[in-house]
Design a protein around this motif. Structure first.
Motif, PDB file in Angstrom:
ATOM      1  N   SER A   1      25.553  -5.875   0.768  1.00 18.01           N
ATOM      2  CA  SER A   1      25.063  -4.463   1.131  1.00 18.01           C
ATOM      3  C   SER A   1      24.210  -4.228   2.315  1.00 18.01           C
ATOM      4  N   PRO A   2      24.140  -3.298   3.045  1.00 21.05           N
ATOM      5  CA  PRO A   2      23.421  -3.320   4.462  1.00 21.05           C
ATOM      6  C   PRO A   2      22.229  -2.602   4.016  1.00 21.05           C
ATOM      7  N   ASP A   3      21.851  -2.211   2.716  1.00 18.46           N
ATOM      8  CA  ASP A   3      20.807  -1.402   2.401  1.00 18.46           C
ATOM      9  C   ASP A   3      19.409  -2.591   1.983  1.00 18.46           C
ATOM     10  N   PRO A   4      18.462  -2.115   1.799  1.00 16.50           N
ATOM     11  CA  PRO A   4      17.164  -2.858   1.584  1.00 16.50           C
ATOM     12  C   PRO A   4      17.114  -3.375   0.203  1.00 16.50           C
ATOM     13  N   ALA A   5      16.641  -4.402   0.186  1.00 15.30           N
ATOM     14  CA  ALA A   5      16.511  -5.360  -1.277  1.00 15.30           C
ATOM     15  C   ALA A   5      14.972  -4.992  -1.743  1.00 15.30           C
ATOM     16  N   ILE A   6      14.723  -4.962  -3.032  1.00 17.88           N
ATOM     17  CA  ILE A   6      13.462  -5.055  -3.471  1.00 17.88           C
ATOM     18  C   ILE A   6      13.283  -6.486  -4.238  1.00 17.88           C
ATOM     19  N   THR A   7      12.181  -7.110  -3.849  1.00 17.02           N
ATOM     20  CA  THR A   7      11.735  -8.514  -4.439  1.00 17.02           C
ATOM     21  C   THR A   7      10.501  -8.617  -4.801  1.00 17.02           C
ATOM     22  N   TYR A   8      10.013  -9.681  -5.540  1.00 21.71           N
ATOM     23  CA  TYR A   8       8.628  -9.879  -6.197  1.00 21.71           C
ATOM     24  C   TYR A   8       8.373  -8.810  -6.993  1.00 21.71           C
ATOM     25  N   THR A   9       9.370  -8.293  -7.542  1.00 21.17           N
ATOM     26  CA  THR A   9       8.909  -7.019  -8.745  1.00 21.17           C
ATOM     27  C   THR A   9       8.227  -5.988  -8.125  1.00 21.17           C
ATOM     28  N   VAL A  10       9.044  -5.741  -6.571  1.00 22.28           N
ATOM     29  CA  VAL A  10       8.608  -4.369  -5.738  1.00 22.28           C
ATOM     30  C   VAL A  10       7.501  -4.813  -4.768  1.00 22.28           C
ATOM     31  N   ALA A  11       6.957  -5.911  -4.723  1.00 16.83           N
ATOM     32  CA  ALA A  11       5.646  -6.167  -3.780  1.00 16.83           C
ATOM     33  C   ALA A  11       6.408  -6.117  -2.478  1.00 16.83           C
ATOM     34  N   VAL A  12       7.801  -6.397  -2.317  1.00 21.71           N
ATOM     35  CA  VAL A  12       8.252  -6.622  -1.033  1.00 21.71           C
ATOM     36  C   VAL A  12       9.631  -5.925  -0.883  1.00 21.71           C
ATOM     37  N   ILE A  13       9.829  -5.026  -0.002  1.00 21.80           N
ATOM     38  CA  ILE A  13      11.086  -4.231   0.491  1.00 21.80           C
ATOM     39  C   ILE A  13      11.529  -4.885   1.532  1.00 21.80           C
ATOM     40  N   GLN A  14      12.572  -5.504   1.880  1.00 22.26           N
ATOM     41  CA  GLN A  14      13.148  -5.884   2.998  1.00 22.26           C
ATOM     42  C   GLN A  14      14.761  -5.775   3.122  1.00 22.26           C
ATOM     43  N   ASN A  15      15.134  -5.617   4.412  1.00 24.30           N
ATOM     44  CA  ASN A  15      16.515  -5.434   4.775  1.00 24.30           C
ATOM     45  C   ASN A  15      17.041  -7.001   5.472  1.00 24.30           C
ATOM     46  N   HIS A  16      17.367  -7.798   4.599  1.00 23.35           N
ATOM     47  CA  HIS A  16      17.714  -9.111   5.082  1.00 23.35           C
ATOM     48  C   HIS A  16      16.494  -9.553   5.441  1.00 23.35           C
ATOM     49  N   GLU A  17      16.204 -10.053   6.764  1.00 24.67           N
ATOM     50  CA  GLU A  17      14.931 -10.627   7.173  1.00 24.67           C
ATOM     51  C   GLU A  17      13.882  -9.757   7.667  1.00 24.67           C
ATOM     52  N   LYS A  18      14.079  -8.483   7.827  1.00 20.30           N
ATOM     53  CA  LYS A  18      13.552  -7.753   8.262  1.00 20.30           C
ATOM     54  C   LYS A  18      12.415  -7.030   7.046  1.00 20.30           C
ATOM     55  N   ILE A  19      11.180  -7.306   7.248  1.00 21.31           N
ATOM     56  CA  ILE A  19      10.155  -6.546   6.117  1.00 21.31           C
ATOM     57  C   ILE A  19      10.057  -5.257   6.276  1.00 21.31           C
ATOM     58  N   ILE A  20      10.282  -4.315   5.453  1.00 20.29           N
ATOM     59  CA  ILE A  20      10.235  -2.894   5.667  1.00 20.29           C
ATOM     60  C   ILE A  20       8.805  -2.610   4.834  1.00 20.29           C
ATOM     61  N   ARG A  21       8.282  -3.137   3.852  1.00 17.24           N
ATOM     62  CA  ARG A  21       7.053  -2.954   3.221  1.00 17.24           C
ATOM     63  C   ARG A  21       6.814  -4.127   2.479  1.00 17.24           C
ATOM     64  N   ARG A  22       5.521  -4.475   2.645  1.00 14.87           N
ATOM     65  CA  ARG A  22       4.794  -5.713   1.758  1.00 14.87           C
ATOM     66  C   ARG A  22       3.660  -5.258   1.281  1.00 14.87           C
ATOM     67  N   ILE A  23       3.027  -5.588   0.160  1.00 12.23           N
ATOM     68  CA  ILE A  23       2.082  -4.992  -0.624  1.00 12.23           C
ATOM     69  C   ILE A  23       1.326  -6.339  -1.290  1.00 12.23           C
ATOM     70  N   THR A  24      -0.011  -6.595  -0.804  1.00 11.30           N
ATOM     71  CA  THR A  24      -0.689  -7.868  -1.114  1.00 11.30           C
ATOM     72  C   THR A  24      -1.823  -7.413  -2.067  1.00 11.30           C
ATOM     73  N   ILE A  25      -2.399  -8.272  -2.883  1.00 15.68           N
ATOM     74  CA  ILE A  25      -3.538  -8.114  -3.742  1.00 15.68           C
ATOM     75  C   ILE A  25      -4.760  -8.305  -2.782  1.00 15.68           C
ATOM     76  N   ASP A  26      -5.765  -7.323  -3.084  1.00  9.80           N
ATOM     77  CA  ASP A  26      -6.782  -7.611  -2.441  1.00  9.80           C
ATOM     78  C   ASP A  26      -7.464  -9.047  -2.420  1.00  9.80           C
ATOM     79  N   ASN A  27      -8.398  -9.630  -1.479  1.00  6.17           N
ATOM     80  CA  ASN A  27      -8.731 -10.898  -1.535  1.00  6.17           C
ATOM     81  C   ASN A  27      -9.616 -11.103  -2.626  1.00  6.17           C
ATOM     82  N   GLU A  28     -10.698 -10.134  -2.632  1.00  4.07           N
ATOM     83  CA  GLU A  28     -11.730 -10.085  -3.608  1.00  4.07           C
ATOM     84  C   GLU A  28     -11.107 -10.258  -4.966  1.00  4.07           C
TER      85      GLU A  28
END
Length: 272
Positions: free
Chosen positions: A59-86
């Motif tokens: 599929s040419p469309d984005p994939a959702i991984t890490y239970t949605v913490a990351v959205i990327q289209n093959h090697e290109k990161i579209i959105r990535r959400i991390t947990i606050d360090n503290e």
């Protein structure tokens, strides 16, 4: 209703218990894609673990991984959400005080653990087929961690309500908690993500890119981490082999399991 987007979970849904996509499922996905339906993989796996299947689906469309913490289209990161360090440091202390053993997932796709407890064998068998870059280290609790995507705990059925209750009481809406049962290895993976993570939020983000409404979306899943996207979609389909709590939320329950091309059944019935 013409459905414009199809979101597919991997384990227990698109994949058989042998960890493969059947030729029948691939053929139906190809037909759906040619008919103009966007096909999205939505999985709790890391991108490295899911990459093989994402490329198989082609599929040419984005994939959702890490239970949605990351959205990327093959090697290109579209959105990535991390947990606050503290918050990460506080969570690790809480797990230590509770006697649980966390696994830390970082943005560089490395995963770290110090101990795995009673469910070591099940988790390592699961990881052998799904997760690479898994590293055992000392002093996990005493280190400073940056760029944490997810914190997980391998646990048993009795542990899940305790984990949900304790962490919700302490952290409220500051975190997102979800659990996934892996029947092949008989253990649960309890996961903590940033509060803004869910499959439905990620799908809504992707739909906004294409001007697609949730009513025009089919989601297909089987496990607890699929629940919110099942409820959100215009048509939430659940596999015959899905968990009981997920089956009761379904708009449609497949007649065939993940080992019998249940995904193909959904595509043939509602898209083609």
């Amino acid at each position: 209703m013409k459905y414009k987007l199809l979101a597919l979970d991997l384990d227990g849904t698109l994949l058989s218990d042998n960890g493969e996509i059947s030729p029948e499922n691939l053929s139906s996905i190809e037909k759906a894609s040619k008919a103009g339906t966007k096909v999205i993989i939505s999985t709790g796996r890391s991108y490295t673990s899911a990459k093989k299947f994402i490329y198989q689906v082609n599929s040419p469309d984005p994939a959702i991984t890490y239970t949605v913490a990351v959205i990327q289209n093959h090697e290109k990161i579209i959105r990535r959400i991390t947990i606050d360090n503290e918050l990460t440091g506080s969570l690790l202390k809480t797990f230590k005080d509770m006697g649980y053993y966390p696994i830390i997932y970082l943005t560089d796709d490395n995963k770290y653990f110090e101990n795995l407890g009673d469910f070591k064998d099940g988790f390592l068998k699961f990881s052998a087929g799904t997760e690479s870059n898994l590293k055992k280290i000392n002093n996990l609790y005493d280190r400073s961690w940056d760029e944490v995507i997810r914190i997980s705990v391998a646990a048993g059925e009795a542990d899940i309500p305790i984990l949900h209750s304790t962490l919700r009481k302490k952290y409220g809406r500051a975190i997102k908690t979800v659990d996934t049962y892996f029947s092949c290895w008989n253990f649960y993976l309890f996961e903590i993500l940033d509060k803004s993570c869910s499959k439905s939020i990620a799908l809504d983000f992707i739909c906004s890119m294409y001007g697609i409404d949730s009513s025009e979306v089919i989601t297909v899943g089987d496990n607890n981490n699929d629940l919110d996207m099942i409820r959100w979609a215009g048509l939430g389909a659940v596999m015959k082999n899905g968990l009981a709590d997920v089956l009761i939320e379904a708009d449609y329950i497949t007649e065939k399991s993940n080992n019998e091309n249940g995904v193909s059944e959904v595509i043939e019935k509602f898209i083609l």
